[in-house]
Design a protein around this motif. Structure first.
Motif, short mmCIF file in Angstrom:
data_model
loop_
_atom_site.label_atom_id
_atom_site.label_comp_id
_atom_site.label_asym_id
_atom_site.label_seq_id
_atom_site.Cartn_x
_atom_site.Cartn_y
_atom_site.Cartn_z
N UNK A 1 0.84 -1.21 0.00
CA UNK A 1 0.00 0.00 0.00
C UNK A 1 0.87 1.25 0.00
N UNK A 2 1.93 1.23 0.79
CA UNK A 2 2.84 2.37 0.87
C UNK A 2 3.41 2.70 -0.52
N UNK A 3 3.79 1.67 -1.28
CA UNK A 3 4.43 1.88 -2.58
C UNK A 3 3.42 1.93 -3.72
N UNK A 4 2.16 1.64 -3.42
CA UNK A 4 1.11 1.59 -4.45
C UNK A 4 1.43 0.52 -5.50
N UNK A 5 1.83 -0.67 -5.00
CA UNK A 5 2.05 -1.83 -5.86
C UNK A 5 1.27 -2.99 -5.26
N UNK A 6 1.24 -4.11 -5.94
CA UNK A 6 0.54 -5.28 -5.42
C UNK A 6 1.47 -6.11 -4.54
N UNK A 7 0.87 -6.93 -3.69
CA UNK A 7 1.66 -7.85 -2.87
C UNK A 7 2.42 -8.82 -3.76
N UNK A 8 1.85 -9.17 -4.91
CA UNK A 8 2.54 -10.07 -5.84
C UNK A 8 3.83 -9.44 -6.33
N UNK A 9 3.82 -8.13 -6.53
CA UNK A 9 5.04 -7.43 -6.95
C UNK A 9 6.11 -7.52 -5.88
N UNK A 10 5.71 -7.34 -4.62
CA UNK A 10 6.67 -7.45 -3.51
C UNK A 10 7.27 -8.85 -3.48
N UNK A 11 6.42 -9.87 -3.68
CA UNK A 11 6.92 -11.25 -3.66
C UNK A 11 7.87 -11.50 -4.83
N UNK A 12 7.59 -10.87 -5.98
CA UNK A 12 8.49 -11.02 -7.13
C UNK A 12 9.86 -10.42 -6.82
N UNK A 13 9.87 -9.31 -6.12
CA UNK A 13 11.15 -8.70 -5.73
C UNK A 13 11.90 -9.62 -4.77
N UNK A 14 11.14 -10.29 -3.92
CA UNK A 14 11.77 -11.22 -2.98
C UNK A 14 12.37 -12.42 -3.75
N UNK A 15 11.63 -12.95 -4.72
CA UNK A 15 12.15 -14.07 -5.50
C UNK A 15 13.41 -13.70 -6.27
N UNK A 16 13.50 -12.43 -6.66
CA UNK A 16 14.68 -11.96 -7.39
C UNK A 16 15.87 -11.72 -6.46
N UNK A 17 15.67 -11.91 -5.16
CA UNK A 17 16.76 -11.73 -4.20
C UNK A 17 16.97 -10.29 -3.78
N UNK A 18 16.04 -9.42 -4.17
CA UNK A 18 16.19 -8.00 -3.84
C UNK A 18 15.76 -7.74 -2.39
N UNK A 19 14.66 -8.35 -1.97
CA UNK A 19 14.16 -8.22 -0.61
C UNK A 19 14.37 -9.53 0.13
N UNK A 20 14.77 -9.43 1.38
CA UNK A 20 14.99 -10.63 2.19
C UNK A 20 14.32 -10.43 3.56
N UNK A 21 12.99 -10.36 3.58
CA UNK A 21 12.30 -10.10 4.85
C UNK A 21 12.40 -11.29 5.79
N UNK A 22 12.35 -10.97 7.09
CA UNK A 22 12.28 -12.03 8.10
C UNK A 22 10.85 -12.57 8.14
N UNK A 23 10.64 -13.62 8.91
CA UNK A 23 9.31 -14.21 9.09
C UNK A 23 8.91 -14.14 10.56
#
Length: 238
Positions: free
Chosen positions: A129-151
């Motif tokens: 919501x902050x970035x005005x993108x979809x959650x799927x976009x955030x997950x795609x960035x994670x799959x690309x190794x750009x984001x590495x969030x904790x769980x």
């Protein structure tokens, strides 16, 4: 022009050992030397030019690419050698573009106010919501190794902390600029390595100096390689 030279003559010019010269010949970075009846190597100005070219290429492109260029030359495949040179220049251009992208993105990030209370973690939905993108976009960035969030250990949900949000904002800026995810991953890794946008901003000048030095080294190496190619050409019989 092709008066005999000893391994020590070639080594002395570059401050290396005679064994290094012999190793470079064995690995194909220099053309094979002729031998005296007693088995001693005999080098010529062609070998001296080859050694200058190889060591210049190492400084400019690294050992592996320099070796590949010299192998191509010795296979009489100048096109392959020049393709390797071109790829090196393309990598330098991409690095320059990365540097400029980081400068632009860091400038935006360091001037925008941070809406988060200190120490607040964000969910994937809140970040999207902050970035005005979809959650799927955030997950795609994670799959690309750009984001590495904790769980979250209780729920297993992603937890985005301050550094993750910074990386996501940087990614969003670069995506809007048309940069591919692979390129962005390199930029974000630079941010992480530097320890944050402030540290990275302070390191940009050093990065620029290294790119400039590499570019100058490529110019020097090109001149040395050109000289070696001229040395290898058959000389007309007079």
């Amino acid at each position: 022009m092709n008066s005999p030279l000893r391994p020590a003559d070639l080594a002395r010019e570059h401050g290396i050992s005679t064994q290094a010269v012999r190793n470079y010949e064995r690995e194909g970075f220099l053309p094979p030397a002729s031998r005296t009846p007693s088995g001693y190597r005999v080098y010529t100005s062609i070998h001296a030019a080859a050694l200058r070219a190889f060591l210049g290429l190492v400084t400019a492109y690294g050992h592996a690419t320099a070796g590949g260029i010299m192998h191509a030359v010795h296979d009489d495949d100048v096109e392959r050698a020049l393709t390797l040179v071109d790829r090196g220049h393309l990598r330098l251009l991409r690095d320059r573009e990365t540097l400029n992208a980081v400068r632009t993105a860091i400038g935006h990030l360091t001037t925008e106010a941070d809406p988060r209370p200190a120490g607040t973690d964000w969910s994937i939905g809140e970040l999207a919501h902050r970035l005005d993108v979809t959650a799927a976009t955030i997950r795609a960035w994670e799959r690309a190794g750009i984001l590495v969030p904790a769980r979250n250990p209780a729920t297993g949900y992603r937890v985005f902390q301050a550094a993750d949000i910074r990386d996501a904002e940087l990614t969003h800026l670069l995506r809007r600029g048309g940069y591919p995810l692979e390129h962005i991953a390199t930029v974000v890794d630079q941010v992480r390595t530097a320890g944050g946008t402030e540290s990275l901003a302070a390191a940009l000048e050093t990065w620029q100096e290294k790119l400039t030095a590499r570019g100058v080294a490529m110019l020097d190496a090109a001149a040395l390689l050109s000289e070696y190619l001229r040395e290898r050409r058959p000389r007309p019989v007079r």
